[in-house]
Motif scaffolding. Structure first.
Motif, PDB file in Angstrom:
ATOM      1  N   SER A  19       0.920  -1.143   0.147  1.00  0.00           N
ATOM      2  CA  SER A  19      -0.035  -0.177   0.038  1.00  0.00           C
ATOM      3  C   SER A  19       0.896   1.256  -0.021  1.00  0.00           C
ATOM      4  CB  SER A  19      -0.728   0.052   1.430  1.00  0.00           C
ATOM      5  OG  SER A  19      -0.119   0.080   2.448  1.00  0.00           O
ATOM      6  N   ARG A  21       2.324   4.982   0.567  1.00  0.00           N
ATOM      7  CA  ARG A  21       2.762   5.439   1.921  1.00  0.00           C
ATOM      8  C   ARG A  21       2.728   7.031   1.551  1.00  0.00           C
ATOM      9  NH1 ARG A  21       6.226   1.471   5.683  1.00  0.00           N
ATOM     10  NH2 ARG A  21       4.648   0.193   6.560  1.00  0.00           N
ATOM     11  N   LYS A  22       1.991   7.909   2.054  1.00  0.00           N
ATOM     12  CA  LYS A  22       2.088   9.438   2.025  1.00  0.00           C
ATOM     13  C   LYS A  22       3.463   9.894   2.593  1.00  0.00           C
ATOM     14  CE  LYS A  22      -0.838  13.667   2.572  1.00  0.00           C
ATOM     15  NZ  LYS A  22      -1.950  14.120   3.033  1.00  0.00           N
ATOM     16  N   SER A  23       3.725   9.326   3.601  1.00  0.00           N
ATOM     17  CA  SER A  23       4.841   9.823   4.172  1.00  0.00           C
ATOM     18  C   SER A  23       6.097   9.665   3.355  1.00  0.00           C
ATOM     19  CB  SER A  23       5.254   9.194   5.744  1.00  0.00           C
ATOM     20  OG  SER A  23       5.359   7.697   5.361  1.00  0.00           O
ATOM     21  N   ASP A  78      12.096   2.458   0.646  1.00  0.00           N
ATOM     22  CA  ASP A  78      10.763   1.464   1.437  1.00  0.00           C
ATOM     23  C   ASP A  78      11.241   0.208   1.160  1.00  0.00           C
ATOM     24  OD1 ASP A  78       8.789   0.415   2.453  1.00  0.00           O
ATOM     25  OD2 ASP A  78       7.332   1.402   1.105  1.00  0.00           O
TER      26      ASP A  78
END
Length: 278
Positions: A19, A21-23, A78
């Protein structure tokens, strides 16, 4: 569309629970038609190494490899994405190297052989900073031949803006002094998962052999930054900290002291930088 024997990107994301991640500024581009097109817009890749920043599940990575990139160096922050990228590396033996790390801190050159291109769907939160770094190395020409980068549409418009336009500013001058930038593709929010709130665009920048006009780089950058930090002020006020006789130097550069930064072209800013240097 299938460009290789690997699963569709939606299946990859589901299998690895990726998914966005906005961060991390993540918005995944899932259509392999589009990622292949972006790879083609980066130019002839067959004899080039390519740097990719933020590959995520590897859509653009697969496009670059399928379009014949000699070697792709993918820098991914990530760790959740690493297993998916490992599957791509296995499908393209010896042609993909993945580094886990922050693109703002990793030195990619030890892993690359010229000629080098950069192609990336840049994370929105670091895109502009990376571009400025690529445009302002200590020596020119840079190590890269071209940059093919996805930005928010607003940022793309700032890169190619002309004097007098609302988007014109420091980024346009830095890009156009040493490179030939052009917008080569527009993408709507719906092309991404999750859809961002803004449209996106791909900008292709080709490095010039030398800057368009002579100027000392650090002085030009400082002059432009000061001018646009107070863009509503007349230049005689915005730049008064550069020299006590700034009005005379502006006039000597062909600039009216009452002009504002947004009306001044690249050639005039370079002339002003040379006047200040002397």
């Amino acid at each position: 569309m299938s460009i290789d024997a690997l699963p569709p990107l939606r299946a990859v994301i589901e299998a690895h629970e990726l998914s966005a991640r906005k961060s991390l500024g993540q918005n995944f581009l899932l259509d392999l038609n589009l990622t292949a097109k972006i790879a083609r817009l980066a130019g002839d890749l067959e004899n080039c190494d390519v740097i990719e920043i933020g590959p995520g599940p590897g859509g653009l990575t697969r496009g670059l490899l399928a379009e014949g990139a000699r070697h792709v160096l993918a820098i991914e922050k990530d760790p959740r994405c690493l297993p998916a990228l490992a599957e791509i590396a296995e499908a393209y033996p010896g042609r993909l190297t993945v580094i886990e790390g922050d693109a703002l801190k990793v030195d990619p050159l030890q892993h690359l052989t010229p000629p080098i291109r950069v192609a990336a769907n840049l994370p929105y939160n670091i895109g502009t900073e990376l571009l400025v770094r690529w445009l302002t190395p200590d020596t020119w020409p840079p190590y890269w031949q071209s940059l093919s980068l996805m930005f928010q549409r607003e940022v793309a418009e700032r890169i190619v803006a002309v004097p007098g336009s609302k988007a014109y500013g420091r980024l346009a001058l830095l890009a156009q002094w040493r490179a030939e930038p052009r917008v080569v593709m527009h993408l709507p929010p719906g092309a991404f998962s999750p859809p961002p709130k803004v449209s996106s665009a791909v900008v292709h920048l080709t490095a010039l052999a030398q800057p368009r006009y002579p100027a000392e780089a650090k002085l030009l950058e400082r002059t432009v930054a000061m001018a646009f930090n107070q863009r509503r002020k007349m230049l005689r006020s915005a730049l008064k900290g550069l020299a006590p006789d700034i009005e005379d130097r502006l006039v000597a550069s062909g600039i009216k002291p009452t002009d504002r930064a947004e009306t001044i072209g690249l050639e005039q800013f370079c002339a002003l930088a040379r006047t200040l240097e002397s």
